[in-house]
Design a protein around this motif. Sequence first.
Motif, PDB file in Angstrom:
ATOM      1  N   UNK A  58      32.771  52.306  40.464  1.00 16.94           N
ATOM      2  CA  UNK A  58      31.572  52.428  41.557  1.00 16.94           C
ATOM      3  C   UNK A  58      31.813  50.718  42.271  1.00 16.94           C
ATOM      4  N   UNK A  59      31.777  49.847  41.350  1.00 13.63           N
ATOM      5  CA  UNK A  59      31.555  48.394  43.132  1.00 13.63           C
ATOM      6  C   UNK A  59      32.676  48.539  43.327  1.00 13.63           C
ATOM      7  N   UNK A  60      34.126  48.900  43.039  1.00 17.42           N
ATOM      8  CA  UNK A  60      35.712  49.110  44.389  1.00 17.42           C
ATOM      9  C   UNK A  60      34.749  50.513  44.753  1.00 17.42           C
ATOM     10  N   UNK A  61      34.456  51.729  44.407  1.00 13.30           N
ATOM     11  CA  UNK A  61      33.740  52.256  46.347  1.00 13.30           C
ATOM     12  C   UNK A  61      32.990  51.962  47.175  1.00 13.30           C
ATOM     13  N   UNK A  62      32.005  51.232  45.833  1.00 10.35           N
ATOM     14  CA  UNK A  62      31.430  50.770  47.314  1.00 10.35           C
ATOM     15  C   UNK A  62      31.769  49.684  48.194  1.00 10.35           C
ATOM     16  N   UNK A  63      32.624  48.558  48.088  1.00  9.85           N
ATOM     17  CA  UNK A  63      33.597  47.281  48.678  1.00  9.85           C
ATOM     18  C   UNK A  63      34.124  48.456  49.967  1.00  9.85           C
ATOM     19  N   UNK A  72      39.199  61.606  37.963  1.00 10.55           N
ATOM     20  CA  UNK A  72      39.884  60.913  37.547  1.00 10.55           C
ATOM     21  C   UNK A  72      40.239  60.664  39.398  1.00 10.55           C
ATOM     22  N   UNK A  73      39.689  59.176  39.801  1.00 10.62           N
ATOM     23  CA  UNK A  73      40.087  58.792  41.373  1.00 10.62           C
ATOM     24  C   UNK A  73      40.440  59.190  42.204  1.00 10.62           C
ATOM     25  N   UNK A  74      40.410  59.768  43.195  1.00  9.48           N
ATOM     26  CA  UNK A  74      41.412  60.418  44.315  1.00  9.48           C
ATOM     27  C   UNK A  74      41.549  58.589  45.947  1.00  9.48           C
ATOM     28  N   UNK A  75      42.444  58.039  45.667  1.00 10.02           N
ATOM     29  CA  UNK A  75      43.099  57.313  46.443  1.00 10.02           C
ATOM     30  C   UNK A  75      43.253  57.513  48.187  1.00 10.02           C
ATOM     31  N   UNK A  76      42.818  57.236  49.607  1.00 10.88           N
ATOM     32  CA  UNK A  76      43.062  57.428  50.517  1.00 10.88           C
ATOM     33  C   UNK A  76      43.550  56.611  51.670  1.00 10.88           C
ATOM     34  N   UNK A  77      45.501  56.837  51.293  1.00  5.58           N
ATOM     35  CA  UNK A  77      46.646  55.595  52.007  1.00  5.58           C
ATOM     36  C   UNK A  77      46.487  56.144  52.981  1.00  5.58           C
ATOM     37  N   UNK A  78      46.478  55.354  54.005  1.00  2.00           N
ATOM     38  CA  UNK A  78      46.982  55.495  55.745  1.00  2.00           C
ATOM     39  C   UNK A  78      47.882  54.919  55.606  1.00  2.00           C
ATOM     40  N   UNK A 118      33.169  58.890  49.343  1.00  4.08           N
ATOM     41  CA  UNK A 118      31.681  60.159  48.859  1.00  4.08           C
ATOM     42  C   UNK A 118      31.996  60.544  47.714  1.00  4.08           C
ATOM     43  N   UNK A 119      33.383  61.945  47.544  1.00  5.40           N
ATOM     44  CA  UNK A 119      33.444  62.847  46.898  1.00  5.40           C
ATOM     45  C   UNK A 119      33.552  61.143  45.608  1.00  5.40           C
ATOM     46  N   UNK A 120      34.392  60.497  45.095  1.00  2.17           N
ATOM     47  CA  UNK A 120      34.487  59.671  44.129  1.00  2.17           C
ATOM     48  C   UNK A 120      32.857  58.980  43.855  1.00  2.17           C
ATOM     49  N   UNK A 121      31.660  58.705  44.301  1.00  3.22           N
ATOM     50  CA  UNK A 121      31.410  57.972  43.641  1.00  3.22           C
ATOM     51  C   UNK A 121      30.532  59.566  43.607  1.00  3.22           C
ATOM     52  N   UNK A 122      30.417  60.572  44.335  1.00  2.00           N
ATOM     53  CA  UNK A 122      29.327  61.494  43.657  1.00  2.00           C
ATOM     54  C   UNK A 122      30.350  62.313  42.067  1.00  2.00           C
ATOM     55  N   UNK A 123      31.395  61.750  41.775  1.00  2.00           N
ATOM     56  CA  UNK A 123      31.803  61.917  40.496  1.00  2.00           C
ATOM     57  C   UNK A 123      31.606  60.913  39.243  1.00  2.00           C
ATOM     58  N   UNK A 124      30.980  59.971  39.373  1.00  2.00           N
ATOM     59  CA  UNK A 124      31.161  58.938  38.932  1.00  2.00           C
ATOM     60  C   UNK A 124      30.985  59.484  37.608  1.00  2.00           C
ATOM     61  N   UNK A 125      30.106  60.295  37.411  1.00  2.00           N
ATOM     62  CA  UNK A 125      29.288  60.994  35.867  1.00  2.00           C
ATOM     63  C   UNK A 125      29.976  62.213  35.309  1.00  2.00           C
TER      64      UNK A 125
END
Length: 276
Positions: free
Chosen positions: A241-246, A35-41, A23-30
């Motif tokens: 955005x397409x990757x974040x939606x996925x 820079x994109x944050x990626x969560x690793x489990x 959600x934070x990535x999508x909110x900052x798309x503009x």
Amino acid sequence: MSRTMIQAAVTMNQLQNKLDVVGNNMANSQTTGYKTRQADFSSLLFQQIDNMTDPANGEGRLTPDGVRVGSGARLGSVNINLSPGAIQETDRALDTALLEKNHLFQIQVTENDMTETRYTRDGSFYLSPINDNQDVMLTTKDGYPVLGENGPIVIAEGFDEINIQPNGQISVQRGNVTENAGNLAITEAARPRLLETAGDNAFRLPDLDELGYDFAEMMQPVDPGTEVLRSGALEQSNVDLSQQMTDMMNTQRSYQFNARTISMSDQMMGLVNQLR
């Protein structure tokens, strides 16, 4: 509560953290320079349950006897992707866009009487008056001083024009004379995965002593003679955005599956309790 329900509840809590990252990535798309944050489990500890006194095909078996039961999953780390975003021309003299991956501007932030150096890719700079309007200082849009090779960049008032060269040199025009007002202190993050988010679209260094690194291993200066930026332009966010939606849909589906696990476990326990 059964082991299955505990595993599902733990995983659901961590999946919520990933949804927050997406959600934070999508909110900052503009957001400029974001820079994109990626969560690793990563998996939590598992327990070996040896409930087979005479396992089948025991001879030559390579895996341990019994059943390994995990404890769920957790958010292992949130990594920053410093790959460059698209460049948008603005034709504004103080707008700059870094061209190379892992390059960062340095800014000075003072909070709670503590001053520290932070790093950003946002090159939207401004001039703020200081010393009773006798001088101006190069700052970010939030008012933080932008650092040059010798600290904050301060320029005496009275110039006619200001430009930032591709190598980071700041030149001002006073009549027919061109002066060098300073050079942007651009640095390269040697280990960008260790940077921490600090708010206001900036990053900070972690506790280097705790990690066993020194400053030179983390941040390296960029050769001032090279072309590292484009003036009159801004770097856009590198959020896909397409990757974040996925990612959001996959995470939501995983959350639903774990919630369904709790519901089914509760129903099964209810049926067992009703047996006569």
